[in-house]
Enzyme design. Structure first.
Site, PDB file in Angstrom:
ATOM      1  N   ASP A 157       0.846  -1.495   0.279  1.00 34.54           N
ATOM      2  CA  ASP A 157      -0.309   0.270  -0.234  1.00 34.54           C
ATOM      3  C   ASP A 157       1.207   1.660  -0.110  1.00 34.54           C
ATOM      4  O   ASP A 157       1.454   1.493   0.477  1.00 34.54           O
ATOM      5  CB  ASP A 157      -1.105  -0.125   1.407  1.00 34.54           C
ATOM      6  CG  ASP A 157      -1.300   1.083   1.383  1.00 34.54           C
ATOM      7  OD1 ASP A 157      -2.182   1.263   0.413  1.00 34.54           O
ATOM      8  OD2 ASP A 157      -1.274   1.847   2.511  1.00 34.54           O
TER       9      ASP A 157
ATOM     10  N   ASP B 273      -1.265  -1.164   6.096  1.00 34.36           N
ATOM     11  CA  ASP B 273      -1.906  -0.372   7.619  1.00 34.36           C
ATOM     12  C   ASP B 273      -3.189  -0.450   7.553  1.00 34.36           C
ATOM     13  O   ASP B 273      -3.534  -0.082   8.274  1.00 34.36           O
ATOM     14  CB  ASP B 273      -1.582   1.184   7.459  1.00 34.36           C
ATOM     15  CG  ASP B 273      -2.297   2.345   6.540  1.00 34.36           C
ATOM     16  OD1 ASP B 273      -2.234   1.675   5.333  1.00 34.36           O
ATOM     17  OD2 ASP B 273      -3.039   2.520   7.413  1.00 34.36           O
TER      18      ASP B 273
ATOM     19  N   SER C  79      -2.920   1.319  -4.545  1.00 35.97           N
ATOM     20  CA  SER C  79      -2.319   2.620  -3.842  1.00 35.97           C
ATOM     21  C   SER C  79      -4.077   3.237  -4.524  1.00 35.97           C
ATOM     22  O   SER C  79      -4.656   3.591  -5.503  1.00 35.97           O
ATOM     23  CB  SER C  79      -1.647   3.803  -4.025  1.00 35.97           C
ATOM     24  OG  SER C  79      -2.585   4.501  -2.811  1.00 35.97           O
TER      25      SER C  79
ATOM     26  N   LYS D 103      -9.823  -2.863  -2.802  1.00 34.28           N
ATOM     27  CA  LYS D 103      -8.839  -4.279  -3.840  1.00 34.28           C
ATOM     28  C   LYS D 103      -8.176  -4.960  -4.419  1.00 34.28           C
ATOM     29  O   LYS D 103      -7.611  -5.334  -5.158  1.00 34.28           O
ATOM     30  CB  LYS D 103      -7.869  -3.499  -2.127  1.00 34.28           C
ATOM     31  CG  LYS D 103      -7.010  -1.597  -2.287  1.00 34.28           C
ATOM     32  CD  LYS D 103      -5.846  -1.583  -1.819  1.00 34.28           C
ATOM     33  CE  LYS D 103      -5.712  -0.030  -1.528  1.00 34.28           C
ATOM     34  NZ  LYS D 103      -4.717   0.190  -0.371  1.00 34.28           N
TER      35      LYS D 103
ATOM     36  N   ASP E  24      -0.072   4.937   1.141  1.00 29.24           N
ATOM     37  CA  ASP E  24      -0.760   6.130   2.513  1.00 29.24           C
ATOM     38  C   ASP E  24      -0.163   5.294   3.500  1.00 29.24           C
ATOM     39  O   ASP E  24      -1.045   4.686   3.518  1.00 29.24           O
ATOM     40  CB  ASP E  24      -2.047   6.699   1.897  1.00 29.24           C
ATOM     41  CG  ASP E  24      -1.368   7.718   1.013  1.00 29.24           C
ATOM     42  OD1 ASP E  24      -1.109   8.633   0.466  1.00 29.24           O
ATOM     43  OD2 ASP E  24      -2.984   7.658  -0.023  1.00 29.24           O
TER      44      ASP E  24
ATOM     45  N   GLU F 263     -13.801   5.245   8.471  1.00 22.70           N
ATOM     46  CA  GLU F 263     -12.105   4.554   8.392  1.00 22.70           C
ATOM     47  C   GLU F 263     -11.572   3.260   8.827  1.00 22.70           C
ATOM     48  O   GLU F 263     -11.348   2.307   8.623  1.00 22.70           O
ATOM     49  CB  GLU F 263     -10.987   4.755   7.264  1.00 22.70           C
ATOM     50  CG  GLU F 263     -10.093   4.284   6.613  1.00 22.70           C
ATOM     51  CD  GLU F 263      -9.099   5.005   6.167  1.00 22.70           C
ATOM     52  OE1 GLU F 263      -9.323   6.711   5.824  1.00 22.70           O
ATOM     53  OE2 GLU F 263      -8.485   4.219   6.122  1.00 22.70           O
TER      54      GLU F 263
HETATM   55  P1  TMP Z   1      -4.129   4.393   0.441  1.00 20.47           P
HETATM   56  O1  TMP Z   1      -4.404   2.509  -0.359  1.00 20.47           O
HETATM   57  O2  TMP Z   1      -2.676   4.919  -0.120  1.00 20.47           O
HETATM   58  O3  TMP Z   1      -3.614   3.936   2.014  1.00 20.47           O
HETATM   59  O4  TMP Z   1      -4.169   5.388  -0.165  1.00 20.47           O
HETATM   60  C1  TMP Z   1      -5.707   5.486   0.899  1.00 20.47           C
HETATM   61  C2  TMP Z   1      -6.196   6.782   1.938  1.00 20.47           C
HETATM   62  O5  TMP Z   1      -6.718   7.766   0.739  1.00 20.47           O
HETATM   63  C3  TMP Z   1      -6.733   6.448   2.560  1.00 20.47           C
HETATM   64  O6  TMP Z   1      -6.381   5.782   4.302  1.00 20.47           O
HETATM   65  C4  TMP Z   1      -7.499   7.761   3.284  1.00 20.47           C
HETATM   66  C5  TMP Z   1      -7.102   8.767   2.199  1.00 20.47           C
HETATM   67  N1  TMP Z   1      -7.485   9.944   1.655  1.00 20.47           N
HETATM   68  C6  TMP Z   1      -7.555  11.346   2.450  1.00 20.47           C
HETATM   69  O7  TMP Z   1      -6.646  11.388   2.996  1.00 20.47           O
HETATM   70  N2  TMP Z   1      -8.566  11.827   1.751  1.00 20.47           N
HETATM   71  C7  TMP Z   1      -9.485  12.057   0.546  1.00 20.47           C
HETATM   72  O8  TMP Z   1      -9.833  12.796   0.460  1.00 20.47           O
HETATM   73  C8  TMP Z   1      -9.382  10.192   0.678  1.00 20.47           C
HETATM   74  C9  TMP Z   1     -11.002  10.004  -0.871  1.00 20.47           C
HETATM   75  C10 TMP Z   1      -9.264  10.013   1.006  1.00 20.47           C
HETATM   76 MG    MG Z   2      -2.648   3.351   3.418  1.00 21.04          MG
END
Ligand code: TMP
Ligand code: MG
Length: 297
Positions: free
Chosen positions: A49, A238, A164, A213, A51, A96
């Protein structure tokens, strides 16, 4: 008693030092890792992943941005839109990470979050040419140890799939600017679609949010087909949704799952220990994944 330690024991002694490391079933981890090591690094692929997994959750006591946050906080977005995106974050992020809600309960709300956020972004007439600056000006940070992680995987020709629910264009820019966007890296994410004058008009393809996913993986059979001889997987995530990132892997033999637990630790600890083989609690480094990679190569 023999003083001679096995390679696994030496490796385990090394990672045991990390106080942030939690393992429910050490024997299982040993079994998986020994089997993966025996098969060799030519059978290994890494799926991660982005973020809050490859990037830091906190730095100097301050939260670090996700891909979406990087855009939100940039001058590509009006202050009115910033306010609205912040309101969405305040409303949906607690959902979340809420351990009292099931995936089924969260799923429609997550789709709602992503859909509303992407709609707001599309209305901002964001220019492709401005993305590099947005990333450059941001406080995005890869976890400590990222250099070894990316470089070592590349040196050993081990494919790294970054999967991601963030924004592909931003994510790519982050790894490009840190000079780790090596040829072994492939990204599956939400990509922006620009019109002929370079202005954002939509997002491409199927939306990826944190709980689909599995579907995203199954849409990318071509990628997994190419890697079909790599039957051993190291997965980093995460969120519990990240556990499905390897669902497209063909003929999987072993999978070792490492989970970063960044927030709401007490409430979520047990469920993370039950689903991830190794859990890293409030660890801002890639030290443990790096030790695993070192052991396997
Ligand atoms: P990831 O799959 O790379 O972890 O990305 C998802 C993350 O993005 C999740 O933890 C929530 C975050 N997110 C924001 O911070 N702002 C937003 O507007 C959206 C839609 C998701
Ligand atoms: Mg993440």
């Amino acid at each position: 008693e023999s003083p001679q330690l096995t390679p696994f024991e030496i490796f385990f002694k090394e990672i045991e030092k990390f106080s942030k490391l939690h393992i429910k079933d050490r024997d299982r981890v040993q079994e998986i890792l020994q089997s993966m090591q025996k098969a060799g690094s030519k059978t290994l692929q890494v799926i991660s992943d982005f973020d809050m997994t490859l990037t830091r959750f906190e730095y100097n006591g301050k939260r670090c941005p996700t891909c979406h946050n990087i855009l939100e906080r940039s001058d590509a977005i009006s202050s009115d839109c910033k306010k609205k995106l912040q309101e969405l974050l305040d409303k949906y992020y607690p959902i979340e990470i809420d351990s009292t809600l099931s995936v089924e309960e969260k799923l429609p709300l997550m789709v709602e979050w992503w859909t509303k956020a992407h709609e707001l972004l599309v209305n901002q007439k964001i220019k492709k040419a401005g993305l590099a600056k947005a990333v450059k000006d941001s406080e995005a940070k890869l976890r400590d140890g990222y250099q070894y992680f990316f470089d070592h995987l590349n040196e050993h020709s081990i494919p790294l799939l970054i999967f991601s629910a963030g924004i592909g264009d931003i994510l790519e820019e982050v790894i490009r600017q840190t000079e780790v966007f090596h040829p072994n890296v492939k990204v599956i994410s939400n990509y922006m679609d620009f019109d002929e004058s370079g202005v954002l008009k939509a997002f491409k393809g199927e939306l990826i949010h944190i709980y689909n996913k599995k579907e995203g993986a199954l849409l990318n059979t071509g990628h997994f087909q190419e890697l079909r001889t790599r039957t051993n997987v190291l997965l980093l995530g995460d969120s519990l949704g990240d556990l499905n990132m390897a669902d497209g892997v063909q003929d999987m033999e072993n999978i070792l799952k490492i989970g970063f637990l960044n927030d709401k630790v007490e409430e979520r600890k047990q469920s993370y220990l039950d689903s991830y083989d190794i859990v890293l609690i409030k660890d801002e480094t890639l030290d443990v994944p790096n030790a695993v990679i070192r052991f396997l190569t």
